[in-house]
Design a protein around this motif. Structure first.
Motif, PDB file in Angstrom:
ATOM      1  N   CYS A 103       6.432   1.512   5.048  1.00  0.00           N
ATOM      2  CA  CYS A 103       6.567   0.049   5.097  1.00  0.00           C
ATOM      3  C   CYS A 103       7.927  -0.378   4.536  1.00  0.00           C
ATOM      4  O   CYS A 103       8.592  -1.243   5.085  1.00  0.00           O
ATOM      5  CB  CYS A 103       5.421  -0.581   4.303  1.00  0.00           C
TER       6      CYS A 103
ATOM      7  N   VAL B 172       9.902   0.282   8.224  1.00  0.00           N
ATOM      8  CA  VAL B 172       9.630  -1.074   8.730  1.00  0.00           C
ATOM      9  C   VAL B 172      10.573  -2.075   8.036  1.00  0.00           C
ATOM     10  O   VAL B 172      10.930  -3.110   8.597  1.00  0.00           O
ATOM     11  CB  VAL B 172       8.138  -1.461   8.505  1.00  0.00           C
TER      12      VAL B 172
ATOM     13  N   VAL C 102      10.020  -3.741   5.151  1.00  0.00           N
ATOM     14  CA  VAL C 102       9.277  -4.920   4.729  1.00  0.00           C
ATOM     15  C   VAL C 102       8.824  -4.843   3.260  1.00  0.00           C
ATOM     16  O   VAL C 102       9.002  -5.785   2.503  1.00  0.00           O
ATOM     17  CB  VAL C 102       8.065  -5.091   5.690  1.00  0.00           C
TER      18      VAL C 102
ATOM     19  N   ALA D 232       5.595  -4.552   2.047  1.00  0.00           N
ATOM     20  CA  ALA D 232       4.442  -5.439   1.831  1.00  0.00           C
ATOM     21  C   ALA D 232       3.424  -4.859   0.846  1.00  0.00           C
ATOM     22  O   ALA D 232       2.614  -5.602   0.293  1.00  0.00           O
ATOM     23  CB  ALA D 232       3.749  -5.707   3.172  1.00  0.00           C
ATOM     24  N   ILE D 233       3.447  -3.547   0.647  1.00  0.00           N
ATOM     25  CA  ILE D 233       2.441  -2.895  -0.211  1.00  0.00           C
ATOM     26  C   ILE D 233       3.155  -2.018  -1.246  1.00  0.00           C
ATOM     27  O   ILE D 233       4.278  -1.569  -1.015  1.00  0.00           O
ATOM     28  CB  ILE D 233       1.458  -2.031   0.627  1.00  0.00           C
TER      29      ILE D 233
ATOM     30  N   CYS E 183       3.928  -8.891   5.441  1.00  0.00           N
ATOM     31  CA  CYS E 183       3.346  -7.897   6.367  1.00  0.00           C
ATOM     32  C   CYS E 183       3.455  -8.432   7.796  1.00  0.00           C
ATOM     33  O   CYS E 183       3.108  -9.583   8.061  1.00  0.00           O
ATOM     34  CB  CYS E 183       1.881  -7.638   6.006  1.00  0.00           C
ATOM     35  N   ILE E 184       3.946  -7.585   8.703  1.00  0.00           N
ATOM     36  CA  ILE E 184       4.096  -8.033  10.090  1.00  0.00           C
ATOM     37  C   ILE E 184       2.999  -7.450  10.991  1.00  0.00           C
ATOM     38  O   ILE E 184       3.029  -7.619  12.204  1.00  0.00           O
ATOM     39  CB  ILE E 184       5.496  -7.682  10.651  1.00  0.00           C
ATOM     40  N   GLY E 185       2.077  -6.691  10.389  1.00  0.00           N
ATOM     41  CA  GLY E 185       0.968  -6.134  11.178  1.00  0.00           C
ATOM     42  C   GLY E 185       1.417  -5.103  12.196  1.00  0.00           C
ATOM     43  O   GLY E 185       0.818  -4.973  13.264  1.00  0.00           O
ATOM     44  N   CYS E 186       2.443  -4.341  11.850  1.00  0.00           N
ATOM     45  CA  CYS E 186       2.982  -3.370  12.821  1.00  0.00           C
ATOM     46  C   CYS E 186       2.079  -2.141  12.973  1.00  0.00           C
ATOM     47  O   CYS E 186       2.139  -1.442  13.979  1.00  0.00           O
ATOM     48  CB  CYS E 186       4.379  -2.928  12.383  1.00  0.00           C
ATOM     49  N   GLY E 187       1.286  -1.837  11.947  1.00  0.00           N
ATOM     50  CA  GLY E 187       0.373  -0.695  12.028  1.00  0.00           C
ATOM     51  C   GLY E 187       1.004   0.636  11.659  1.00  0.00           C
ATOM     52  O   GLY E 187       0.340   1.677  11.754  1.00  0.00           O
ATOM     53  N   ALA E 188       2.265   0.637  11.201  1.00  0.00           N
ATOM     54  CA  ALA E 188       2.901   1.919  10.832  1.00  0.00           C
ATOM     55  C   ALA E 188       2.145   2.586   9.689  1.00  0.00           C
ATOM     56  O   ALA E 188       1.988   3.812   9.668  1.00  0.00           O
ATOM     57  CB  ALA E 188       4.355   1.681  10.446  1.00  0.00           C
ATOM     58  N   CYS E 189       1.665   1.793   8.749  1.00  0.00           N
ATOM     59  CA  CYS E 189       0.921   2.357   7.608  1.00  0.00           C
ATOM     60  C   CYS E 189      -0.375   3.004   8.087  1.00  0.00           C
ATOM     61  O   CYS E 189      -0.799   4.044   7.570  1.00  0.00           O
ATOM     62  CB  CYS E 189       0.642   1.267   6.575  1.00  0.00           C
TER      63      CYS E 189
ATOM     64  N   ILE F 280      -6.142  -6.039   9.354  1.00  0.00           N
ATOM     65  CA  ILE F 280      -6.054  -4.827   8.527  1.00  0.00           C
ATOM     66  C   ILE F 280      -6.704  -5.198   7.202  1.00  0.00           C
ATOM     67  O   ILE F 280      -6.088  -5.808   6.329  1.00  0.00           O
ATOM     68  CB  ILE F 280      -4.578  -4.364   8.324  1.00  0.00           C
TER      69      ILE F 280
ATOM     70  N   TRP G 256      -5.396  -4.603   3.566  1.00  0.00           N
ATOM     71  CA  TRP G 256      -4.288  -5.458   3.070  1.00  0.00           C
ATOM     72  C   TRP G 256      -4.604  -6.950   3.263  1.00  0.00           C
ATOM     73  O   TRP G 256      -3.705  -7.778   3.206  1.00  0.00           O
ATOM     74  CB  TRP G 256      -2.962  -5.126   3.782  1.00  0.00           C
TER      75      TRP G 256
HETATM   76  S1  SF4 Z   1       1.149  -3.258   8.882  1.00  0.00           S
HETATM   77 FE1  SF4 Z   1       1.481  -1.833   7.202  1.00  0.00          FE
HETATM   78  S2  SF4 Z   1       3.528  -0.963   7.536  1.00  0.00           S
HETATM   79 FE2  SF4 Z   1       3.368  -2.775   8.830  1.00  0.00          FE
HETATM   80  S3  SF4 Z   1       4.234  -4.408   7.577  1.00  0.00           S
HETATM   81 FE3  SF4 Z   1       2.028  -4.459   7.181  1.00  0.00          FE
HETATM   82  S4  SF4 Z   1       1.710  -3.163   5.412  1.00  0.00           S
HETATM   83 FE4  SF4 Z   1       3.769  -2.719   6.175  1.00  0.00          FE
END
Ligand code: SF4
Ligand code: SF4
Length: 251
Positions: free
Chosen positions: A134, A138, A140, A142-143, A165-171, A191, A194
């Protein structure tokens, strides 16, 4: 530079880690918190090896220990395996139902754990891959890790939905235990871990979800991409480009 891994002479570039040098030489070292695209933390400690430099031998985590000229490394000595088995027992107590940990236990001949099984089966091994992806990929953050000792966990600040958090799903994709669940329902990406619920952008042609609006905005800011890349789902994008190629007489 040259080093020895399991009696095999291995060459490595300065700046490489022992783990990377072993991988390059096709020598297997288990690891759960390592990813080649991210910085190394050495948090799962499964990648421990025995390192001899001069007349001193010690145990180090290979994923963040830089190679040095002439060092001798053993990846599977009895001391290493004994420590690795104990780490797997601790992981089994924390996440008894996680397949990747069960597989590692089997690989190391661990049949059961002597430690108390965690009843709150959160299945997070605190590997930090989600935090690093993240932040580092990414961009960002966020976590993060919160709390200490047995209360340590990965979460958003104050366990509230993150603004960034942009909700990209990489995590979700990188988590080795599969403990971050993501669902696209009713036009939103959720998600739960989070507390994230982000509106999805639908494909301009078929209406299937493409990505979250926030994720697409981030891509738009970073890269100068033609609109069809951002507005269409993968299937419609493929058809769109196929038609373009046909129209240009290349097929
Ligand atoms: S979805 Fe996960 S990796 Fe993507 S911005 Fe949110 S917390 Fe970070
Ligand atoms: S949520 Fe998954 S990726 Fe993140 S620290 Fe826990 S196990 Fe690792």
């Amino acid at each position: 530079m040259e080093l020895t891994i399991n009696s095999k002479r291995v060459s490595a570039e300065p700046g490489m880690t022992i783990y990377q040098a072993a991988k390059k030489a096709n020598i297997y070292i288990p690891a759960l918190c390592y990813h080649e695209a991210l910085s190394s933390m050495g948090s799962c400690r499964l990648c421990i090896v025995e390192l001899t430099k001069g007349n001193r031998t010690k145990i180090v985590t290979s994923c963040n220990y830089p190679v040095e000229e002439g060092i001798k490394v053993v990846t599977d000595s009895e001391r290493v395996l004994k420590n690795r088995r104990m780490i797997v027992e601790l992981l089994l107590a924390r996440c008894p139902e996680v397949k990747i940990i069960q597989d590692l236990a089997q690989e190391l001949g661990v049949k059961k754990t002597r430690f108390r099984i965690d009843e709150y089966k959160e299945n997070c091994i605190l590997c930090g891959l989600c935090v690093r992806v993240c932040e580092e990929v990414v961009g960002v953050g966020a976590i993060s890790f919160l709390g200490r000792g047995k209360d340590e966990k990965v979460d958003t600040p104050f366990h509230r939905a993150s603004d960034v958090c942009i909700g990209c799903g990489a995590c979700v994709t990188i988590c080795p235990t599969g403990c971050i669940k993501m669902e696209d329902i009713d036009g939103n990406r959720k998600i739960d871990r989070w507390q994230a619920s982000l509106p999805l952008q639908r494909c301009k042609i078929c209406g299937k979800p493409v990505a979250t609006r926030k994720h697409l905005e981030q891509i738009k800011e970073r890269f100068a991409l033609p609109p069809e890349i951002l507005e269409l789902c993968p299937d419609c994008k493929r058809n769109y480009y196929k038609k373009q190629v046909v129209a240009q007489g290349h097929l």
